[in-house]
Design an enzyme around this catalytic site. Structure first.
Site, PDB file in Angstrom:
ATOM      1  CB  ALA A 195      -9.096  -7.926   7.121  1.00 18.81           C
ATOM      2  CG  HIS A 200     -13.792  -8.532  -7.495  1.00 21.09           C
ATOM      3  ND1 HIS A 200     -13.951  -9.088  -8.743  1.00 21.09           N
ATOM      4  CD2 HIS A 200     -12.524  -8.054  -7.460  1.00 21.09           C
ATOM      5  CE1 HIS A 200     -12.829  -8.951  -9.431  1.00 21.09           C
ATOM      6  NE2 HIS A 200     -11.955  -8.321  -8.667  1.00 21.09           N
ATOM      7  CB  THR A 248       4.714 -20.939   1.803  1.00 24.22           C
ATOM      8  OG1 THR A 248       4.791 -19.842   0.872  1.00 24.22           O
ATOM      9  CG2 THR A 248       4.913 -20.427   3.229  1.00 24.22           C
ATOM     10  CE1 TYR A 288      -2.104  -9.974   1.180  1.00 28.60           C
ATOM     11  CE2 TYR A 288      -3.443  -8.555  -0.214  1.00 28.60           C
ATOM     12  CZ  TYR A 288      -2.209  -8.917   0.283  1.00 28.60           C
ATOM     13  OH  TYR A 288      -1.080  -8.216  -0.086  1.00 28.60           O
ATOM     14  CB  THR A 309      -1.367  -4.515  -0.126  1.00 30.93           C
ATOM     15  OG1 THR A 309      -2.327  -4.364  -1.156  1.00 30.93           O
ATOM     16  CG2 THR A 309      -2.124  -4.901   1.142  1.00 30.93           C
ATOM     17  CG  ASP A 310      -3.317  -0.904  -3.778  1.00 25.74           C
ATOM     18  OD1 ASP A 310      -3.390  -2.127  -3.517  1.00 25.74           O
ATOM     19  OD2 ASP A 310      -3.488  -0.451  -4.932  1.00 25.74           O
ATOM     20  CD  GLU A 311      -5.443  -6.320  -2.723  1.00 26.14           C
ATOM     21  OE1 GLU A 311      -6.301  -7.031  -2.182  1.00 26.14           O
ATOM     22  OE2 GLU A 311      -4.702  -6.709  -3.639  1.00 26.14           O
ATOM     23  CG  ASN A 344      -3.033  -5.365  -8.204  1.00 26.04           C
ATOM     24  OD1 ASN A 344      -3.617  -4.568  -7.473  1.00 26.04           O
ATOM     25  ND2 ASN A 344      -3.466  -6.603  -8.398  1.00 26.04           N
ATOM     26  CG  ASP A 357       6.634 -20.290   9.657  1.00 26.10           C
ATOM     27  OD1 ASP A 357       6.149 -19.190   9.971  1.00 26.10           O
ATOM     28  OD2 ASP A 357       5.991 -21.194   9.090  1.00 26.10           O
ATOM     29  CB  ILE A 358       7.799 -14.626  10.339  1.00 21.80           C
ATOM     30  CG1 ILE A 358       6.463 -14.740   9.588  1.00 21.80           C
ATOM     31  CG2 ILE A 358       8.919 -14.193   9.406  1.00 21.80           C
ATOM     32  CD1 ILE A 358       5.896 -13.397   9.159  1.00 21.80           C
ATOM     33  CE  LYS A 374       0.694  -7.062   3.719  1.00 21.04           C
ATOM     34  NZ  LYS A 374       2.071  -7.601   3.911  1.00 21.04           N
ATOM     35  N   PRO A 418     -16.186 -13.059  -4.259  1.00 20.37           N
ATOM     36  CG  PRO A 418     -16.699 -14.753  -2.746  1.00 20.37           C
ATOM     37  CD  PRO A 418     -15.798 -14.425  -3.895  1.00 20.37           C
TER      38      PRO A 418
HETATM   39  P1  NAD Z   1       4.505 -14.028  -2.506  1.00 15.46           P
HETATM   40  O1  NAD Z   1       3.278 -14.752  -2.065  1.00 15.46           O
HETATM   41  O2  NAD Z   1       4.989 -14.194  -3.901  1.00 15.46           O
HETATM   42  O3  NAD Z   1       5.735 -14.413  -1.554  1.00 15.46           O
HETATM   43  C1  NAD Z   1       5.616 -14.495  -0.158  1.00 15.46           C
HETATM   44  C2  NAD Z   1       6.926 -15.069   0.396  1.00 15.46           C
HETATM   45  O4  NAD Z   1       6.804 -15.118   1.820  1.00 15.46           O
HETATM   46  C3  NAD Z   1       7.221 -16.490  -0.082  1.00 15.46           C
HETATM   47  O5  NAD Z   1       8.591 -16.621  -0.399  1.00 15.46           O
HETATM   48  C4  NAD Z   1       6.852 -17.355   1.120  1.00 15.46           C
HETATM   49  O6  NAD Z   1       7.612 -18.563   1.199  1.00 15.46           O
HETATM   50  C5  NAD Z   1       7.175 -16.414   2.276  1.00 15.46           C
HETATM   51  N1  NAD Z   1       6.387 -16.715   3.470  1.00 15.46           N
HETATM   52  C6  NAD Z   1       5.037 -16.923   3.550  1.00 15.46           C
HETATM   53  N2  NAD Z   1       4.685 -17.210   4.808  1.00 15.46           N
HETATM   54  C7  NAD Z   1       5.822 -17.185   5.555  1.00 15.46           C
HETATM   55  C8  NAD Z   1       6.106 -17.396   6.931  1.00 15.46           C
HETATM   56  N3  NAD Z   1       5.148 -17.716   7.801  1.00 15.46           N
HETATM   57  N4  NAD Z   1       7.390 -17.241   7.356  1.00 15.46           N
HETATM   58  C9  NAD Z   1       8.374 -16.923   6.483  1.00 15.46           C
HETATM   59  N5  NAD Z   1       8.171 -16.748   5.163  1.00 15.46           N
HETATM   60  C10 NAD Z   1       6.907 -16.865   4.706  1.00 15.46           C
HETATM   61  O7  NAD Z   1       4.218 -12.495  -2.172  1.00 15.46           O
HETATM   62  P2  NAD Z   1       4.666 -11.193  -2.980  1.00 15.46           P
HETATM   63  O8  NAD Z   1       3.706 -10.954  -4.073  1.00 15.46           O
HETATM   64  O9  NAD Z   1       6.118 -11.260  -3.262  1.00 15.46           O
HETATM   65  O10 NAD Z   1       4.377 -10.080  -1.858  1.00 15.46           O
HETATM   66  C11 NAD Z   1       5.384  -9.714  -0.927  1.00 15.46           C
HETATM   67  C12 NAD Z   1       4.826  -8.685   0.030  1.00 15.46           C
HETATM   68  O11 NAD Z   1       4.361  -7.550  -0.699  1.00 15.46           O
HETATM   69  C13 NAD Z   1       3.616  -9.194   0.835  1.00 15.46           C
HETATM   70  O12 NAD Z   1       3.729  -8.694   2.144  1.00 15.46           O
HETATM   71  C14 NAD Z   1       2.412  -8.593   0.116  1.00 15.46           C
HETATM   72  O13 NAD Z   1       1.353  -8.389   1.017  1.00 15.46           O
HETATM   73  C15 NAD Z   1       3.002  -7.277  -0.384  1.00 15.46           C
HETATM   74  N6  NAD Z   1       2.385  -6.755  -1.616  1.00 15.46           N
HETATM   75  C16 NAD Z   1       2.264  -7.542  -2.736  1.00 15.46           C
HETATM   76  C17 NAD Z   1       1.705  -6.999  -3.912  1.00 15.46           C
HETATM   77  C18 NAD Z   1       1.584  -7.818  -5.178  1.00 15.46           C
HETATM   78  O14 NAD Z   1       0.987  -7.333  -6.167  1.00 15.46           O
HETATM   79  N7  NAD Z   1       2.130  -9.013  -5.261  1.00 15.46           N
HETATM   80  C19 NAD Z   1       1.268  -5.667  -3.921  1.00 15.46           C
HETATM   81  C20 NAD Z   1       1.410  -4.892  -2.751  1.00 15.46           C
HETATM   82  C21 NAD Z   1       1.978  -5.448  -1.608  1.00 15.46           C
HETATM   83  P1  TYD Z   2      -4.957 -10.842  -8.459  1.00  9.24           P
HETATM   84  O1  TYD Z   2      -3.821 -10.996  -9.411  1.00  9.24           O
HETATM   85  O2  TYD Z   2      -5.410 -12.027  -7.674  1.00  9.24           O
HETATM   86  O3  TYD Z   2      -4.583  -9.619  -7.505  1.00  9.24           O
HETATM   87  P2  TYD Z   2      -5.512  -8.814  -6.415  1.00  9.24           P
HETATM   88  O4  TYD Z   2      -6.705  -9.618  -6.108  1.00  9.24           O
HETATM   89  O5  TYD Z   2      -4.582  -8.707  -5.252  1.00  9.24           O
HETATM   90  O6  TYD Z   2      -5.820  -7.484  -7.052  1.00  9.24           O
HETATM   91  O7  TYD Z   2      -6.210 -10.307  -9.265  1.00  9.24           O
HETATM   92  C1  TYD Z   2      -6.145  -9.104 -10.027  1.00  9.24           C
HETATM   93  C2  TYD Z   2      -7.533  -8.825 -10.560  1.00  9.24           C
HETATM   94  O8  TYD Z   2      -7.869  -9.849 -11.511  1.00  9.24           O
HETATM   95  C3  TYD Z   2      -8.615  -8.873  -9.499  1.00  9.24           C
HETATM   96  O9  TYD Z   2      -9.581  -7.860  -9.758  1.00  9.24           O
HETATM   97  C4  TYD Z   2      -9.245 -10.256  -9.660  1.00  9.24           C
HETATM   98  C5  TYD Z   2      -9.069 -10.541 -11.130  1.00  9.24           C
HETATM   99  N1  TYD Z   2      -8.883 -11.974 -11.505  1.00  9.24           N
HETATM  100  C6  TYD Z   2      -9.661 -12.529 -12.523  1.00  9.24           C
HETATM  101  O10 TYD Z   2     -10.529 -11.871 -13.127  1.00  9.24           O
HETATM  102  N2  TYD Z   2      -9.453 -13.853 -12.843  1.00  9.24           N
HETATM  103  C7  TYD Z   2      -8.525 -14.617 -12.202  1.00  9.24           C
HETATM  104  O11 TYD Z   2      -8.410 -15.840 -12.512  1.00  9.24           O
HETATM  105  C8  TYD Z   2      -7.726 -14.021 -11.174  1.00  9.24           C
HETATM  106  C9  TYD Z   2      -6.684 -14.829 -10.436  1.00  9.24           C
HETATM  107  C10 TYD Z   2      -7.930 -12.688 -10.864  1.00  9.24           C
END
Ligand code: NAD
Ligand code: TYD
Length: 356
Positions: free
Chosen positions: A161, A293, A35, A159, A133-135, A188, A58-59, A163, A291
């Site tokens: 919900a 937040h 994606t 998102y 995620t912790d969310e 994060n 694609d999953i 997860k 919204p």
């Molecule tokens: P990302 O958005 O950077 O990457 C997601 C990957 O999944 C991409 O390579 C995309 O191509 C692939 N993908 C999306 N939809 C797909 C589908 N239908 N089939 C196959 N592949 C698909 O995400 P990330 O930040 O690397 O997060 C990875 C995982 O960790 C996620 O499950 C996310 O919920 C979880 N997570 C992320 C964070 C964070 O801070 N980024 C924190 C906690 C948990």
């Molecule tokens: P983000 O990196 O989108 O991660 P998450 O929403 O999963 O925590 O955002 C981190 C924090 O930063 C979140 O409280 C929203 C805030 N934020 C901004 O203030 N400005 C921005 O442009 C973005 C993308 C996020």
């Protein structure tokens, strides 16, 4: 050992793939739909390794997943593929339900059928590690204790919900069908190769381009930041040593308000790439809030620390400095991922916010 990783071309997945291929005698089967968030360049030299196999799947496509399991016969599965950006989930929730909920359901069903057909030792070894995620726990007040694995689920965004729903499915497949699973819920992440829609890379790139730094609300929301290399190490620990059916919270022991984070990015840039126009903080703008937040996330990592001996190694100061330097040094990667679709998203998300 052959590990099937879904989402292995995304931010965290690509770090995990680089660690698995680089540090373990393992074969990685990388299943990714490519994606907007997935990028082949993010796995570097792994592309040409004999221990890395890519499947462009694609999953959401069950038949394709069945073929992948049949042909490659993985020993374990690490499930990271997801739609992962909260703001996008607010603008367009449907794909979050499709990928995060229905896609996870597909994976569980295909894995269950495959696992049922395995012989004893392989069956014993098989496991699905679901990365979450912790969310899912919702928000904390300023004085609340950090999230433990027992904190009730209370997701706020489409998102989180989606997860949460996927976590429930994984637990139900364990309880009802006995499928061996483990779940991790992480705070994060930040670090190299993060798509520049998330807070830290967006701020770095906007700053060096002299663009406004859009802080939602008053910038008082708190996140617990974890360097992505530490997260991938934790995931390897959980996969190897985590208990069957068990959940592990993973955090960075590093709570910061968003404004603190943005100011830290600015201060590092002032040192590494001083702007003749003045300190980067001058670019900070407070814009309309997200919204729903969530105010604060914080992780109690006692379980993973005591049971599996994992703890984060990177401090926020050292990790953030490395991250800023990486984005300054990797402009080619940045340009490639900032396609036309990226520019459309920036227009959609920030066009409507205006300064507050
Ligand atoms: P990302 O958005 O950077 O990457 C997601 C990957 O999944 C991409 O390579 C995309 O191509 C692939 N993908 C999306 N939809 C797909 C589908 N239908 N089939 C196959 N592949 C698909 O995400 P990330 O930040 O690397 O997060 C990875 C995982 O960790 C996620 O499950 C996310 O919920 C979880 N997570 C992320 C964070 C964070 O801070 N980024 C924190 C906690 C948990
Ligand atoms: P983000 O990196 O989108 O991660 P998450 O929403 O999963 O925590 O955002 C981190 C924090 O930063 C979140 O409280 C929203 C805030 N934020 C901004 O203030 N400005 C921005 O442009 C973005 C993308 C996020």
């Amino acid at each position: 050992m052959k590990v099937l990783v879904t989402g292995g071309l995304g931010f965290i997945g690509s770090e995990l793939v680089r660690q698995l291929v680089g540090q373990h005698p393992m074969t990685v089967l990388n299943v990714d739909a490519l994606t907007y968030a997935g990028n082949m360049d993010s796995i570097g030299g792994c592309r040409s390794s004999r221990r890395h196999v890519f499947e462009h799947v694609d999953i959401r496509n069950r038949a394709a997943l069945e073929r992948v399991f049949r042909e490659h016969r993985p020993d374990k599965v690490m499930h990271l593929a997801a739609e992962s950006h909260v703001d996008r989930s607010i603008s367009d929730p449907e794909v979050f339900i499709d990928t995060n909920v229905k896609g996870t359901h597909n994976l569980l069903e295909v894995a269950r059928e495959y696992w049922a057909g395995l012989a004893n030792e392989a069956k014993e070894r098989f496991r699905v590690h679901h990365v979450s995620t912790d969310e899912v726990y919702g928000e904390l007040g300023p004085e609340d204790p950090a999230f433990t694995e027992e904190t009730p689920y209370a997701p706020s965004s489409p998102y989180s919900a989606s997860k949460a729903a996927s976590d429930h499915l994984v637990r139900a497949w364990h309880r009802t069908y006995g499928l061996p699973v483990v779940i991790s819920n992480c705070s994060n992440n930040y670090g190299p190769y993060q798509f520049p829609e998330k807070l830290i890379p967006l701020m770095i790139l906007n700053a060096v381009e002299g663009k406004p730094l859009p802080v939602y609300g008053r910038g008082e929301n708190i996140r617990d930041w974890l360097y992505v290399e530490d997260h991938a190490r934790a995931l390897r620990h959980v996969l190897e040593h985590g208990g069957d059916g068990r959940t592990y919270n993973i955090g960075g022991r590093c709570e910061r308000t968003n404004l603190e984070v943005v100011r830290s990015v600015c201060a590092i840039l002032d040192e590494l790439k001083p702007d003749p126009e003045g300190p980067y903080e001058r670019l900070i703008r407070f814009v309309a809030d997200r919204p729903g937040h969530d105010r604060r996330y914080a992780i109690d990592d006692t379980r993973i620390a005591t049971e599996l001996g994992w703890q984060p190694q990177e401090t926020f100061e050292s990790g953030l400095r490395k991250t800023v330097q990486w984005y300054l040094d990797n402009t080619e990667w940045v340009e490639r991922v900032r396609s036309g679709a990226y520019r459309d998203w920036i227009k959609t998300n920030y066009g409507m916010r205006g300064e507050s």
